[in-house]
Design an enzyme around this catalytic site. Sequence first.
Site, PDB file in Angstrom:
ATOM      1  N   GLU A 170      -2.998   6.521   9.141  1.00 42.18           N
ATOM      2  CA  GLU A 170      -2.121   7.157  10.076  1.00 42.18           C
ATOM      3  C   GLU A 170      -1.425   6.641   9.154  1.00 42.18           C
ATOM      4  OE1 GLU A 170      -4.049   2.094  10.335  1.00 42.18           O
ATOM      5  OE2 GLU A 170      -2.360   1.835  11.689  1.00 42.18           O
TER       6      GLU A 170
ATOM      7  N   ASN B  79     -10.845  -4.359  11.988  1.00 44.89           N
ATOM      8  CA  ASN B  79     -10.312  -5.380  11.469  1.00 44.89           C
ATOM      9  C   ASN B  79      -9.868  -6.413  12.616  1.00 44.89           C
ATOM     10  OD1 ASN B  79     -11.446  -7.858  10.062  1.00 44.89           O
ATOM     11  ND2 ASN B  79     -10.408  -8.545   9.093  1.00 44.89           N
ATOM     12  N   GLY B  80      -8.681  -5.655  12.705  1.00 39.31           N
ATOM     13  CA  GLY B  80      -8.411  -5.921  13.881  1.00 39.31           C
ATOM     14  C   GLY B  80      -8.455  -4.662  15.212  1.00 39.31           C
TER      15      GLY B  80
ATOM     16  N   HIS C  73      -0.843  -0.954  16.812  1.00 40.51           N
ATOM     17  CA  HIS C  73      -1.869   0.109  16.783  1.00 40.51           C
ATOM     18  C   HIS C  73      -1.204   1.503  16.454  1.00 40.51           C
ATOM     19  CE1 HIS C  73      -5.356  -3.025  15.667  1.00 40.51           C
ATOM     20  NE2 HIS C  73      -4.467  -2.571  14.537  1.00 40.51           N
TER      21      HIS C  73
ATOM     22  N   GLU D 274     -15.766   4.440  13.459  1.00 41.17           N
ATOM     23  CA  GLU D 274     -15.636   5.743  12.982  1.00 41.17           C
ATOM     24  C   GLU D 274     -17.488   5.758  12.494  1.00 41.17           C
ATOM     25  OE1 GLU D 274     -12.481   6.150   9.753  1.00 41.17           O
ATOM     26  OE2 GLU D 274     -11.230   6.469  11.536  1.00 41.17           O
TER      27      GLU D 274
ATOM     28  N   LYS E 278       0.953  -0.876  -0.028  1.00 38.01           N
ATOM     29  CA  LYS E 278      -0.077  -0.448   0.281  1.00 38.01           C
ATOM     30  C   LYS E 278       1.115   0.923  -0.196  1.00 38.01           C
ATOM     31  CE  LYS E 278      -3.109  -2.323   2.665  1.00 38.01           C
ATOM     32  NZ  LYS E 278      -3.714  -2.530   4.608  1.00 38.01           N
TER      33      LYS E 278
ATOM     34  N   ARG F 249       6.148   1.921   6.644  1.00 37.22           N
ATOM     35  CA  ARG F 249       5.293   0.942   8.238  1.00 37.22           C
ATOM     36  C   ARG F 249       6.167  -0.105   8.929  1.00 37.22           C
ATOM     37  NH1 ARG F 249       0.243  -2.673   9.286  1.00 37.22           N
ATOM     38  NH2 ARG F 249      -0.006  -2.498  11.494  1.00 37.22           N
TER      39      ARG F 249
HETATM   40  P1  AMP Z   1     -10.350  -1.769   9.653  1.00 40.67           P
HETATM   41  O1  AMP Z   1      -9.416  -2.888   9.304  1.00 40.67           O
HETATM   42  O2  AMP Z   1     -10.311   0.141  10.151  1.00 40.67           O
HETATM   43  O3  AMP Z   1     -10.252  -0.879   7.531  1.00 40.67           O
HETATM   44  O4  AMP Z   1     -12.115  -1.528   9.643  1.00 40.67           O
HETATM   45  C1  AMP Z   1     -12.637  -2.746   8.556  1.00 40.67           C
HETATM   46  C2  AMP Z   1     -14.141  -2.803   9.744  1.00 40.67           C
HETATM   47  O5  AMP Z   1     -14.486  -1.661   9.945  1.00 40.67           O
HETATM   48  C3  AMP Z   1     -15.114  -3.795   8.616  1.00 40.67           C
HETATM   49  O6  AMP Z   1     -14.509  -5.485   8.307  1.00 40.67           O
HETATM   50  C4  AMP Z   1     -15.906  -3.495   8.418  1.00 40.67           C
HETATM   51  O7  AMP Z   1     -16.138  -5.103  10.416  1.00 40.67           O
HETATM   52  C5  AMP Z   1     -15.983  -1.838   9.987  1.00 40.67           C
HETATM   53  N1  AMP Z   1     -16.989  -1.502   9.142  1.00 40.67           N
HETATM   54  C6  AMP Z   1     -16.682  -0.678   7.782  1.00 40.67           C
HETATM   55  N2  AMP Z   1     -18.391   0.481   6.881  1.00 40.67           N
HETATM   56  C7  AMP Z   1     -18.727   0.353   8.326  1.00 40.67           C
HETATM   57  C8  AMP Z   1     -20.043   0.877   8.678  1.00 40.67           C
HETATM   58  N3  AMP Z   1     -20.239   1.469   7.884  1.00 40.67           N
HETATM   59  N4  AMP Z   1     -20.952  -0.503   8.944  1.00 40.67           N
HETATM   60  C9  AMP Z   1     -20.211  -1.328  10.742  1.00 40.67           C
HETATM   61  N5  AMP Z   1     -18.643  -1.605  10.596  1.00 40.67           N
HETATM   62  C10 AMP Z   1     -18.478  -1.156   9.384  1.00 40.67           C
END
Ligand code: AMP
Length: 409
Positions: A395, A222-223, A191, A344, A26, A102
């Site tokens: 990040e 996800n984490g 994190h 969020e 990324k 990272r």
């Molecule tokens: P991240 O690892 O920060 O990218 O978060 C990914 C996770 O955020 C996904 O697996 C979803 O479970 C959650 N997520 C993303 N959008 C939403 C939403 N609108 N409502 C609830 N969970 C969400």
Amino acid sequence: MNATPPAGNDRPDQVLVLNSGSSSLKYQLIDMTGGRRLATGLIERIGERTGRVVHTPGEGGERREREERIADHRAALEAAGGELSADGLGLDSPRLAAIGHRVVHGGQSFTRPAVVDESVLAEIERLVPLAPLHNPANLQGIRTAMELRPDLPQVAVFDTAFHTTIPAAAARYAIDVETADAHRVRRYGFHGTSHAYVSRATAALLGKAPEDVDVIVLHLGNGASAAAVRGGRSVETSMGLTPLEGLVMGTRSGDIDPAVIFHLMRVGGMSADEVDELLNKKSGLLGLCGDNDMREIQRRMADGDADARLAFDIYVHRLRKYVGAYFAVLGRLDALVFTAGVGENSAEVREAVVAGLQGLGLAVDAERNAARSGAARLISPSGSRVAVAVVPTDEEMEIANQTYTLVKP
Ligand code: AMP
């Protein structure tokens, strides 16, 4: 193509941020004078038969996507360079001040970002046993970038660094000290880049200096991990030796009686690798209900699905235990902050975590909580004793800032 900017405009004021995984890369190119994202990209399935390149110019420009074989990390970085050149940017640009990488595990050695030299590379290598999946891929990214731009400073920014301030009382496990020391077993936390960025942004949202606020950050992606941050310094966090400890995550169990592992090995006949895979990849929300995406779980709950409901309740219960525990660790609190994908976006999770915690001074205003926004915002009622906030994490911007601080002319 316009890789060479006009004369007189060659000030190195851009940072390329790289996050190298074992089969992905990324990248983000950031203009440090305005804090603007110039490009964002992702290269996936490196080394597989067909790889994928996704590139977005500017902030939310038109996304380009293609499939082609990407043999290795060098080919991936060259592909990223090609995409950047097509936008008049580029790996070869004199505007590039540094590349920020990272790096997941910095152990106890790295308390802050480091300009990469041979000794830094050797130390990251020495930490590979603590992060066998991540550090080798991070190292590969750094080495490749050094090959392509040997003249540029490369900066390693560690996920663990922000947590090196955690006192021994919180960082040590209660096991035999000699054994722990021999194998570097202690709580490191992860994190850190996100917790650092979000805790600082929360202080700004409250109109205060980071030194003057005590906050609990819930990074729920996800984490997922929680951190207690006192006066800008991490004093406790939920991930430990590895990112497995703590909260219920998308596919990780979080806290568990360690004897469950011996039980599964002795009675269940599972190998160490099988238990490792079970707890890291097949547990958490996925293990509980078959889905690891909170959106899907909420949809199923709305349809009356009992498994999804129980998974949600277990997830929230763990979070509430941590909020209470970290309140006690800090002794006082200015703000509880939600960040990352779930934090969020899920008003439901935020509401459930805070429900009934008026005794701790915590409450959410239903309307503020439900309002959708990409900005940092308060969701507690006006005049609350403790603020509850949503602060989007960034990040890459934090890595770029930390990198530029080290190298800027
Ligand atoms: P991240 O690892 O920060 O990218 O978060 C990914 C996770 O955020 C996904 O697996 C979803 O479970 C959650 N997520 C993303 N959008 C939403 C939403 N609108 N409502 C609830 N969970 C969400």
